[in-house]
Design a protein around this motif. Sequence first.
Motif, PDB file in Angstrom:
ATOM      1  N   PRO A   1       0.819  -1.213   0.000  1.00 35.34           N
ATOM      2  CA  PRO A   1       0.000   0.000   0.000  1.00 35.34           C
ATOM      3  C   PRO A   1       0.855   1.266   0.000  1.00 35.34           C
ATOM      4  CG  PRO A   1      -0.851  -1.580   1.576  1.00 35.34           C
ATOM      5  CD  PRO A   1       0.464  -2.116   1.110  1.00 35.34           C
ATOM      6  N   GLY A   2       0.419   2.234  -0.782  1.00 34.98           N
ATOM      7  CA  GLY A   2       1.130   3.506  -0.850  1.00 34.98           C
ATOM      8  C   GLY A   2       2.286   3.534  -1.823  1.00 34.98           C
ATOM      9  N   GLU A   3       2.592   2.406  -2.451  1.00 34.87           N
ATOM     10  CA  GLU A   3       3.728   2.354  -3.373  1.00 34.87           C
ATOM     11  C   GLU A   3       3.451   3.203  -4.617  1.00 34.87           C
ATOM     12  OE1 GLU A   3       6.366  -0.988  -5.839  1.00 34.87           O
ATOM     13  OE2 GLU A   3       4.476  -1.557  -4.876  1.00 34.87           O
TER      14      GLU A   3
ATOM     15  N   MET B   1      -1.822 -11.099   3.679  1.00 33.95           N
ATOM     16  CA  MET B   1      -0.515 -10.558   4.042  1.00 33.95           C
ATOM     17  C   MET B   1      -0.056  -9.493   3.053  1.00 33.95           C
ATOM     18  SD  MET B   1       1.172 -14.244   5.117  1.00 33.95           S
ATOM     19  CE  MET B   1       2.463 -13.674   6.216  1.00 33.95           C
ATOM     20  N   ARG B   2      -1.013  -8.909   2.332  1.00 34.14           N
ATOM     21  CA  ARG B   2      -0.693  -7.942   1.285  1.00 34.14           C
ATOM     22  C   ARG B   2      -1.321  -6.575   1.542  1.00 34.14           C
ATOM     23  NH1 ARG B   2       3.488  -7.840  -1.691  1.00 34.14           N
ATOM     24  NH2 ARG B   2       3.352 -10.099  -1.530  1.00 34.14           N
ATOM     25  N   THR B   3      -2.599  -6.542   1.895  1.00 34.64           N
ATOM     26  CA  THR B   3      -3.359  -5.293   1.923  1.00 34.64           C
ATOM     27  C   THR B   3      -2.977  -4.367   3.067  1.00 34.64           C
ATOM     28  OG1 THR B   3      -5.216  -6.488   0.931  1.00 34.64           O
ATOM     29  CG2 THR B   3      -5.716  -4.375   1.937  1.00 34.64           C
ATOM     30  N   TYR B   4      -2.508  -4.924   4.190  1.00 30.56           N
ATOM     31  CA  TYR B   4      -2.312  -4.123   5.399  1.00 30.56           C
ATOM     32  C   TYR B   4      -0.845  -3.997   5.784  1.00 30.56           C
ATOM     33  CZ  TYR B   4      -7.149  -5.633   5.392  1.00 30.56           C
ATOM     34  OH  TYR B   4      -8.440  -5.909   4.995  1.00 30.56           O
ATOM     35  N   ARG B   5       0.045  -4.482   4.969  1.00 33.08           N
ATOM     36  CA  ARG B   5       1.474  -4.492   5.297  1.00 33.08           C
ATOM     37  C   ARG B   5       2.076  -3.095   5.233  1.00 33.08           C
ATOM     38  NH1 ARG B   5       5.228  -7.393   1.246  1.00 33.08           N
ATOM     39  NH2 ARG B   5       3.929  -9.183   1.736  1.00 33.08           N
TER      40      ARG B   5
ATOM     41  N   ILE C   1       3.255  -7.174   8.724  1.00 36.02           N
ATOM     42  CA  ILE C   1       2.774  -7.688   7.444  1.00 36.02           C
ATOM     43  C   ILE C   1       1.269  -7.935   7.463  1.00 36.02           C
ATOM     44  CG2 ILE C   1       3.074 -10.164   7.918  1.00 36.02           C
ATOM     45  CD1 ILE C   1       4.380 -10.313   5.059  1.00 36.02           C
ATOM     46  N   LEU C   2       0.665  -8.000   8.669  1.00 34.56           N
ATOM     47  CA  LEU C   2      -0.767  -8.258   8.790  1.00 34.56           C
ATOM     48  C   LEU C   2      -1.573  -7.013   9.120  1.00 34.56           C
ATOM     49  CD1 LEU C   2      -0.702 -11.564  10.897  1.00 34.56           C
ATOM     50  CD2 LEU C   2      -1.095 -11.353   8.438  1.00 34.56           C
ATOM     51  N   GLY C   3      -0.924  -6.006   9.681  1.00 36.53           N
ATOM     52  CA  GLY C   3      -1.681  -4.885  10.230  1.00 36.53           C
ATOM     53  C   GLY C   3      -2.219  -5.256  11.600  1.00 36.53           C
ATOM     54  N   ARG C   4      -2.383  -4.268  12.481  1.00 38.50           N
ATOM     55  CA  ARG C   4      -2.802  -4.553  13.852  1.00 38.50           C
ATOM     56  C   ARG C   4      -4.210  -5.151  13.915  1.00 38.50           C
ATOM     57  NH1 ARG C   4      -0.871  -6.293  18.223  1.00 38.50           N
ATOM     58  NH2 ARG C   4       1.009  -5.281  17.367  1.00 38.50           N
ATOM     59  N   GLU C   5      -5.148  -4.634  13.138  1.00 35.83           N
ATOM     60  CA  GLU C   5      -6.526  -5.123  13.223  1.00 35.83           C
ATOM     61  C   GLU C   5      -6.623  -6.589  12.825  1.00 35.83           C
ATOM     62  OE1 GLU C   5     -10.899  -4.236  11.177  1.00 35.83           O
ATOM     63  OE2 GLU C   5      -9.407  -2.630  11.266  1.00 35.83           O
ATOM     64  N   GLN C   6      -5.936  -6.979  11.740  1.00 39.46           N
ATOM     65  CA  GLN C   6      -5.991  -8.378  11.316  1.00 39.46           C
ATOM     66  C   GLN C   6      -5.295  -9.284  12.326  1.00 39.46           C
ATOM     67  OE1 GLN C   6      -5.056 -11.218   7.399  1.00 39.46           O
ATOM     68  NE2 GLN C   6      -4.156  -9.196   7.520  1.00 39.46           N
ATOM     69  N   LEU C   7      -4.175  -8.824  12.896  1.00 38.19           N
ATOM     70  CA  LEU C   7      -3.485  -9.635  13.897  1.00 38.19           C
ATOM     71  C   LEU C   7      -4.382  -9.892  15.102  1.00 38.19           C
ATOM     72  CD1 LEU C   7      -0.971 -11.037  15.039  1.00 38.19           C
ATOM     73  CD2 LEU C   7      -0.249  -8.802  15.929  1.00 38.19           C
TER      74      LEU C   7
ATOM     75  N   GLY D   1     -15.836  -6.375   3.481  1.00 39.61           N
ATOM     76  CA  GLY D   1     -15.005  -5.875   2.404  1.00 39.61           C
ATOM     77  C   GLY D   1     -13.558  -6.272   2.543  1.00 39.61           C
ATOM     78  N   ARG D   2     -13.313  -7.532   2.870  1.00 41.16           N
ATOM     79  CA  ARG D   2     -11.943  -7.965   3.140  1.00 41.16           C
ATOM     80  C   ARG D   2     -11.724  -9.382   2.631  1.00 41.16           C
ATOM     81  NH1 ARG D   2     -13.323  -8.878   9.555  1.00 41.16           N
ATOM     82  NH2 ARG D   2     -13.739 -11.119   9.393  1.00 41.16           N
ATOM     83  N   VAL D   3     -10.437  -9.743   2.493  1.00 37.18           N
ATOM     84  CA  VAL D   3     -10.068 -11.091   2.066  1.00 37.18           C
ATOM     85  C   VAL D   3      -9.924 -12.021   3.262  1.00 37.18           C
ATOM     86  CG1 VAL D   3      -8.280 -12.460   0.913  1.00 37.18           C
ATOM     87  CG2 VAL D   3      -8.974 -10.261  -0.050  1.00 37.18           C
ATOM     88  N   TYR D   4      -9.391 -11.538   4.378  1.00 36.77           N
ATOM     89  CA  TYR D   4      -9.136 -12.438   5.512  1.00 36.77           C
ATOM     90  C   TYR D   4     -10.457 -12.851   6.170  1.00 36.77           C
ATOM     91  CZ  TYR D   4      -9.424  -8.468   8.872  1.00 36.77           C
ATOM     92  OH  TYR D   4      -9.822  -7.392   9.626  1.00 36.77           O
TER      93      TYR D   4
END
Length: 528
Positions: free
Chosen positions: A261-263, A323-327, A342-348, A304-307
Amino acid sequence: MSHRPLPDRRSVLRGSLAASAALTLPAGLGAAPAFARSGRPVAGWGVQAGDVTADSGLVWVRADRPARMIVETSATESFRDPRRWRGPLLGAGTDFTGTTRLHGLPSGEQIHYRVLLADPDDPRRTGEPVTGTFRTVSRRRRDGVRFLWSGDLAGQGWGINPERGGYRIYDAMARLDPDFFLCSGDNIYADGPIPETQALPGGGTWRNITTEEKAKVAETLAEYRGNFRYNLLDAHLRAFNARVPSVIQWDDHEVRNNWYPGEVIATTDTRYTEKSVDVLAARAERAFSEYFPIPTLRPGAKEGRVYRVLRQGPLLDVFVLDMRTYRNANSPDDQTTDPQGILGREQLEWLKRELARSRAVWKVIAADMPIGLVVPDATEGRPNFEAVAQGDPGAPLGRELQIAELLRFVKHRRITGTLWLTADVHHTSAQHYQPSRAAFTDFEPFWEFVSGPLNAGAFPASPLDGTFGPERVFVKAPTASNVSPAGGYQFFGEVDIDGDSGELTVRLREQDGGVLFSRTLQPGRVGQ
């Protein structure tokens, strides 16, 4: 194992596989000529079922024109006394794709379904029905569970080659009659054009089926949609989709190699006129949601999510990660604090809660990237890293900090029966992680199994990072890079859980289904 026999399904499956052997494109797209000429809707891209539970499942289809989706289900192939489901209107807004949720189904039973596409202005005018089947999840432990996993399809320019019979690996997978197939990401290579021919090492030519959308890297929504349609040109894949429900996750190549994200794409990469990866990712996710039956990405879905987590009866829960959207951005990955990881805090936090809630004997963590294998990001020559590990065998750094937090949580909550499945690295291997070998020791032993690719270039084995003490127990990989599917090294994995003993057996298989490695794990343990 005590997996119940299903002769009806297997007899249908044999017919489907035989019919697919000719590898024909969806003519007109796919229906009998009489239907194509009549102006009735055509479902030439086949059907798919996804995220099947004990009493529900999603069915997917694509029409060639505006149509109303109708699904009929039955306990028999004859469709005697069918139950009818009125699905959505299919139109240009979703590239004429749509899903229908089936609910209130009997558990542990074979469900036969057929999809009809009706003219929106005259519901009596329907196209030729397209049939499929799936098993609902059994609530009876004794029935056991069997599923397959792999990833990485049509990568490095190795596409559908009719001279080799196309994606033949799907026939080998179908013969195992799995309850479902877990695709661990890289369902497409949006950044990988498919040329008409590629030279094979040592001589010879690889010949691809090509399409307009695969002539360049995907940037527009239409081009991303065309990438997903490309794989459905293969008859083996369409036959597999009609017989085996899927659990789909994504990784980088659904958008662009190694994206985060942000790249912002460098101006020197002239393949792309759109430089914002966030813009590309939004288009890719929309196409991804249109072409796979994923409940958390359906139109109107709150998440609205994959996980997500799939409860597969008393023996198995599958935790599907993103392991892509929130890294955070790819970097040298040597920072001493890393709250995003790599997961983001919410997904973890979601994953920790769901693992703690799980009462299944086995908890499969479906990761789209490996934990202890070093995966560099060579984009634009930067010395950055793409996965979790960065090659420093000492205390956790960067994204490893988040994984260490998760592993510590699993140990201290005494969560039993966890194992990790992944793909991404284009070889197959089995790694055992052990605190006595590790720099970070506050965790219980666990296994990570790697498979793939399905139809892509194969690559040498990735180096290991010693932070979590991995030992590579098995590996099969080429010594050269980008070995074509003609050279072998195409893989999938099998997980077989016995209903009587609860034992879980992992088998790493190659393209024809041959077993390369097998390991049986015992239930009820914190670590293996």
